[in-house]
Design an enzyme around this catalytic site. Structure first.
Site, short mmCIF file in Angstrom:
data_model
loop_
_atom_site.label_atom_id
_atom_site.label_comp_id
_atom_site.label_asym_id
_atom_site.label_seq_id
_atom_site.Cartn_x
_atom_site.Cartn_y
_atom_site.Cartn_z
N HIS A 267 0.82 -1.22 0.00
CA HIS A 267 0.00 0.00 0.00
C HIS A 267 0.85 1.27 0.00
O HIS A 267 0.35 2.34 -0.31
CB HIS A 267 -1.07 -0.01 1.11
N SER B 26 3.96 2.38 8.22
CA SER B 26 3.69 1.36 7.21
C SER B 26 4.96 1.05 6.42
O SER B 26 5.62 1.96 5.93
CB SER B 26 2.63 1.86 6.24
N ASP C 22 1.24 -7.66 2.16
CA ASP C 22 1.33 -6.22 1.93
C ASP C 22 2.79 -5.77 1.76
O ASP C 22 3.36 -5.12 2.63
CB ASP C 22 0.67 -5.49 3.12
#
Ligand code: ARG
Length: 712
Positions: A85, A647, A221
């Site tokens: 992402h 992230s 991810d």
């Protein structure tokens, strides 16, 4: 006997507190404060191996990825691992219907196949310094907040210039503990970044918005990029001549996997938290601001989805914005819900009560809590207009494009010819870029529906003259105005824009109906928010926040307070742990590929499993990536303290080896940015063995595995 028992109890109590000491986003250059505790948690490295300015250390393997995520260096050839992402926008931009990397994945077989990503950067932290004394010594209590801020800016500039003299580095001074301390960060920014690999989004975003922010999770991810440098191994703009960057440190990768209670630490760039927010602030956020953001976002998402489902090219062009809007749409829903479930307001009030007691014994004439209460009470009625400013102007493509031309118009009006020329050039490029992927249908529909909401939500007294005029004619007024935007605005019509861009004219801009609407909304916002009273309330809030934290630290001298996240490099440490989300329910700390297959749903794009993954799973071909039961771990939990911006951060074991990539948090602790939930807050990470299994066994990019240092 008794004696022993008491020591034993004390021992277990101690263990209890150790296992809980996971809260905190610590500054890597101040780890002396935590080092002994880290060792107790299972760290086996020296402090110098974590952070050093004299020798290579773990911090040299961490980059800010584009300023919005984190990446880690995992090979001596500058290979970056981050989240899917985080790479999403770059992947979507590189994708076309013919070369659809977003849907099919992409693996560069060699350096020549890697795809440059203009605009992306990777930034290392060279060193960090505490400059609090220098700055605080120049401030005095009788300064106004404006004077104080100006002085801080001035000194920061000087310090930044001095720290980077004669180097290619940049520097910034940031404020910590709401203006009680200041640290200087020296950075090295690389701008030739190339896209190396990604799994198909069915794997990289497996579970989609349904699973987002939740456990149990089964998402791969991750994506990979590479830093390129010039012949001297220094940052340089993109060039064919550039070579893969040779890093000071690359993280070795552990294939040993995770066990319950294992040490786990995460370094990265958390964006923002509000852990010292007052009860009044929390109340305003969850009763007014966030529900409104959720409403506007839900509307935008519905419109985008409608047109994305009809046309694949539109879907590819809008995938990244859709994901961004959806991510925080769900975040705000979760935060509002969990602030209630976790009684965050009650917890804040308890701290405020303690603080009031503390104040009884110190001299303090400034009304700290009173200023907080007053600020939120006096801003409740401007929350909506603030929300629309960001959700309608700043984050709608056509609107923000029109809005930017305000700066050009201002320069023209002020007679600043050079500046106007420079801006016209830059804005022309940005706008051309915007037109490349823009869908008139989506933009116009969003403007139409959100304008409607705006007119309903903003009281007449706050509306600008144009909005009032439109509103006076009701539904018909909105409809008619939208028609004129469709017919006449250059921000929805490429040819019209190009004609304007060839010969920018202020007159033309000032006749553009979208520009006029955006200016009307922006002016109304400024008028409502820039009043003298609010300025005083805001300054008092800033001061109150500063005094409050200073007071808390003074009140509990033994407690280690950490500053709110502010996109600077932080370290959080803790352990791999399961959790119990509610009565009688307990969650394991790992998920496996069997769970991926249990969730598989070929008819739901969020839960499609790629045929190659399925085939390799069927053969149980896990090789060296299998866990000790012969199965394949997908995601795992730890009690680290992270937030958005983290992230892509590396999860590192006690030996300094990479065991995973952090990518999310859990639903039950969605209030965690405001109050850390000791018992239930978890970081969700992608097990490095699942990443490598996909790269190697499933998609055959063994060239990448060969670059890495695997520890078995
Ligand atoms: N919630 C994650 C974060 O903010 C992003 C996860 C992206 N996945 C998704 N399905 N949208 O870091």
């Amino acid at each position: 006997m008794k004696q022993i028992k008491i020591t034993l109890i004390a021992f277990f109590l101690l263990i209890g507190t150790i296992a809980k000491a996971d809260e905190g986003m610590w500054l890597p250059f101040l780890l002396g404060r935590n080092y002994e505790d880290m060792k107790k948690h299972g760290l086996r490295l020296t402090q110098e191996e974590l952070y050093s300015i004299n020798q290579s250390s773990i911090k040299d393997a961490i980059v800010s990825f584009g300023g919005f995520c984190t990446g880690e260096i995992i090979s001596k050839q500058g290979l970056i691992l981050t989240n899917h992402h985080c790479g999403y926008e770059a992947i979507a931009e590189a994708s076309t219907k013919e070369n659809n990397y977003l849907d099919n994945g992409f693996w560069a077989k060699n350096n020549a196949e890697e795809i440059p990503v203009p605009g992306l950067h990777a930034t290392f932290i060279v060193r960090i310094e505490d400059v609090s004394e220098i700055i605080l010594n120049a401030l005095s209590v009788d300064m106004t907040e404006d004077e104080r801020n100006a002085k801080i800016r001035e000194l920061s500039k000087e310090l930044q210039a001095k720290a980077t003299e004669g180097t290619n580095y940049s520097a910034s001074v940031s404020s910590f503990y709401e203006g009680n301390e200041f640290y200087l960060f020296v950075k090295e920014k690389f701008t030739d970044i190339r896209f190396v690999g990604t799994p198909p989004q069915s794997a990289g975003k497996f579970g989609g918005d349904t699973d987002n922010w939740m456990w149990p999770r089964h998402t791969a991810d991750f994506s990979m990029f590479r830093i390129y440098a010039n012949a001297e191994n220094k940052p340089a703009p993109f060039s064919e001549e550039n070579k893969p960057y040779v890093p000071k440190h690359a993280l070795p990768i552990s294939l040993k996997g995770v066990e319950k209670d294992d040490f786990a630490m995460i370094l990265g760039f958390p964006g923002s938290t509000d852990r010292y927010l007052s009860s009044w602030g929390v109340e305003q956020a969850v009763t007014l601001e966030q529900p409104k953001r959720v409403d506007v976002r839900a509307k935008k998402l519905k419109i985008m989805k409608h047109f994305m489902d009809k046309d694949d090219a539109v879907r590819l062009n809008y995938s990244a914005s859709y994901a961004q809007v959806a991510n925080y749409w769900k975040y705000f829903i979760g935060q509002t819900e969990q602030v209630k479930n976790n009684d965050v307001i009650g917890k804040k009030q308890a701290i405020e009560t303690q603080y009031r007691d503390y104040l009884k014994n110190v001299k303090m004439s400034f009304p700290v809590l009173g200023s907080m209460e007053k600020y939120y009470n006096s801003t409740n009625d401007i929350v909506n207009i603030k929300v629309y400013q960001s959700e309608f102007i700043y984050t709608v493509g056509a609107n923000v494009t029109a809005f930017r031309y305000k700066f050009w118009a201002d320069a023209i009006v002020a007679g600043q010819e050079d500046r106007a020329k420079m801006l016209a050039g830059r804005l022309g490029d940005i706008t051309k870029d915007y037109f490349e992927g823009a869908s008139t249908d989506i933009e116009l529909d969003i403007i139409h529906h959100v304008l409607h909401m705006y007119l309903e939500d903003i009281p007449d007294a706050q509306l600008g003259p144009l909005a009032k005029k439109i509103k006076a004619k009701g539904m018909k007024g909105v409809h008619k105005y939208i028609q004129s935007i469709e017919k006449k605005s250059m921000f929805l019509n490429k040819e019209k824009f190009e004609a304007f861009n060839a010969e920018p004219s202020l007159k033309k801009l000032q006749k553009d109906p979208l520009f006029l609407l955006i200016m009307d909304i922006n002016d109304a916002y400024t008028k409502a928010t820039a009043t003298d009273d609010l300025k005083v309330a805001k300054d008092n809030l800033q001061k109150a926040n500063r005094y409050f934290i200073a007071g808390l630290r003074d009140m509990n001298p033994k407690k280690k307070y950490y500053p709110n996240a502010n996109s600077t490099l932080r370290l959080t440490y803790g352990n791999v742990l399961p959790y119990n989300p509610k009565d009688a329910v307990s969650y394991d700390f790992v998920t496996t590929i069997d769970g991926v297959m249990q969730k598989e749903d070929p008819d739901n794009p969020e839960f499609v499993v790629h045929p190659k993954i399925k085939a390799t799973w069927k053969n149980k071909d896990y090789g060296q990536y299998a866990d000790k039961n012969g199965n394949l771990t997908v995601n795992f939990l730890s009690n680290n303290d992270i937030t958005g911006g983290n992230s892509g951060s590396p999860v590192i074991n006690g030996d300094g080896h990479l065991i995973g990539t952090a990518f999310d948090g859990n639903w039950e602790a969605m209030s965690g940015d405001i109050f850390f939930e000791q018992n239930i807050q978890r970081t969700i990470s992608l097990d490095i063995r699942y990443t490598l299994w996909l790269v190697d066994k499933v998609f055959g990019a063994s060239n990448l595995i060969e670059e890495m240092e695997l520890v078995k």
